[in-house]
Design a protein around this motif. Sequence first.
Motif, PDB file in Angstrom:
ATOM      1  N   TRP A   7      56.170  48.866  41.637  1.00  0.00           N
ATOM      2  CA  TRP A   7      55.635  48.884  43.006  1.00  0.00           C
ATOM      3  C   TRP A   7      54.320  48.116  43.089  1.00  0.00           C
ATOM      4  O   TRP A   7      54.036  47.470  44.096  1.00  0.00           O
ATOM      5  N   GLU A   8      53.517  48.187  42.032  1.00  0.00           N
ATOM      6  CA  GLU A   8      52.262  47.440  41.979  1.00  0.00           C
ATOM      7  C   GLU A   8      52.536  45.928  42.069  1.00  0.00           C
ATOM      8  O   GLU A   8      51.830  45.196  42.764  1.00  0.00           O
ATOM      9  N   THR A   9      53.584  45.478  41.387  1.00  0.00           N
ATOM     10  CA  THR A   9      53.952  44.061  41.427  1.00  0.00           C
ATOM     11  C   THR A   9      54.404  43.660  42.826  1.00  0.00           C
ATOM     12  O   THR A   9      54.000  42.614  43.338  1.00  0.00           O
ATOM     13  N   ARG A  67      53.182  40.884  48.001  1.00  0.00           N
ATOM     14  CA  ARG A  67      52.959  40.977  49.438  1.00  0.00           C
ATOM     15  C   ARG A  67      51.553  40.525  49.811  1.00  0.00           C
ATOM     16  O   ARG A  67      51.352  39.705  50.706  1.00  0.00           O
ATOM     17  N   SER A  96      57.893  49.791  34.436  1.00  0.00           N
ATOM     18  CA  SER A  96      57.140  48.546  34.319  1.00  0.00           C
ATOM     19  C   SER A  96      58.000  47.373  34.796  1.00  0.00           C
ATOM     20  O   SER A  96      59.226  47.392  34.694  1.00  0.00           O
ATOM     21  N   TYR A 111      64.060  41.866  43.878  1.00  0.00           N
ATOM     22  CA  TYR A 111      63.704  43.177  44.435  1.00  0.00           C
ATOM     23  C   TYR A 111      64.783  43.670  45.389  1.00  0.00           C
ATOM     24  O   TYR A 111      65.171  44.839  45.354  1.00  0.00           O
ATOM     25  N   GLN A 135      53.543  45.019  45.616  1.00  0.00           N
ATOM     26  CA  GLN A 135      52.322  45.012  46.440  1.00  0.00           C
ATOM     27  C   GLN A 135      51.532  43.725  46.210  1.00  0.00           C
ATOM     28  O   GLN A 135      51.055  43.103  47.160  1.00  0.00           O
ATOM     29  N   ARG A 136      51.427  43.312  44.966  1.00  0.00           N
ATOM     30  CA  ARG A 136      50.683  42.079  44.650  1.00  0.00           C
ATOM     31  C   ARG A 136      51.359  40.863  45.274  1.00  0.00           C
ATOM     32  O   ARG A 136      50.691  39.954  45.777  1.00  0.00           O
ATOM     33  N   GLN A 185      53.574  45.042  31.582  1.00  0.00           N
ATOM     34  CA  GLN A 185      53.364  46.483  31.707  1.00  0.00           C
ATOM     35  C   GLN A 185      52.950  46.907  33.118  1.00  0.00           C
ATOM     36  O   GLN A 185      52.877  48.098  33.411  1.00  0.00           O
ATOM     37  N   ASP A 186      52.695  45.946  34.019  1.00  0.00           N
ATOM     38  CA  ASP A 186      52.346  46.307  35.395  1.00  0.00           C
ATOM     39  C   ASP A 186      53.528  47.021  36.053  1.00  0.00           C
ATOM     40  O   ASP A 186      54.694  46.772  35.721  1.00  0.00           O
ATOM     41  N   GLY A 187      53.212  47.867  36.986  1.00  0.00           N
ATOM     42  CA  GLY A 187      54.236  48.685  37.624  1.00  0.00           C
ATOM     43  C   GLY A 187      55.126  47.919  38.597  1.00  0.00           C
ATOM     44  O   GLY A 187      54.727  46.885  39.148  1.00  0.00           O
ATOM     45  N   VAL A 231      51.720  38.589  36.933  1.00  0.00           N
ATOM     46  CA  VAL A 231      51.594  40.009  36.602  1.00  0.00           C
ATOM     47  C   VAL A 231      51.902  40.163  35.123  1.00  0.00           C
ATOM     48  O   VAL A 231      52.560  39.317  34.519  1.00  0.00           O
TER      49      VAL A 231
END
Length: 150
Positions: free
Chosen positions: A90-92, A97, A2, A122, A94-95, A86-88, A83
């Motif tokens: 890689w998901e973060t 980007r 997360s 990152y 991506q968001r 608990q968001d992931g 975000v």
Amino acid sequence: MSIGQFCIRDTVIVNKDDTIVEAAKVMREHHVGSVVVVEEAEGGCKPLGILTDRDLVVEILAEEVAPEAVTVGDIMSFELVTVREQDGFWETLQRMRVNGVRRIPVVDERGLLAGIISADDYLEILSAELGELAKLLVREKGKEEQRRGA
């Protein structure tokens, strides 16, 4: 993984009613190029926007606006992307980007500020992980040389 595990918890904040001069001083004091604009809420701070050093240059200096006449709320980003903790990981990324943002506040389940993660963070995290991967390759080669001879 997360994003709450990786975000910077010691987030530099300002109030939307602060002057941009006060915000610039906070940025200088903390050696940061952005601050999260917040309003007080029960149990913490609610993020409203972000103010960057670039905002100060493009919106104020380049337009020759008198800094003392402008508040943070006048020039902060208004389309805040956040975000949840608990968001992931890689998901973060991506968001970030998809929304074209270099930094993103992290909020808890109540929508209160929990931290921030930036593109620079990152890069630091990923470069450390790549370094560990490179060490693995060196160790693997060393083990093979021991097993089979040089």
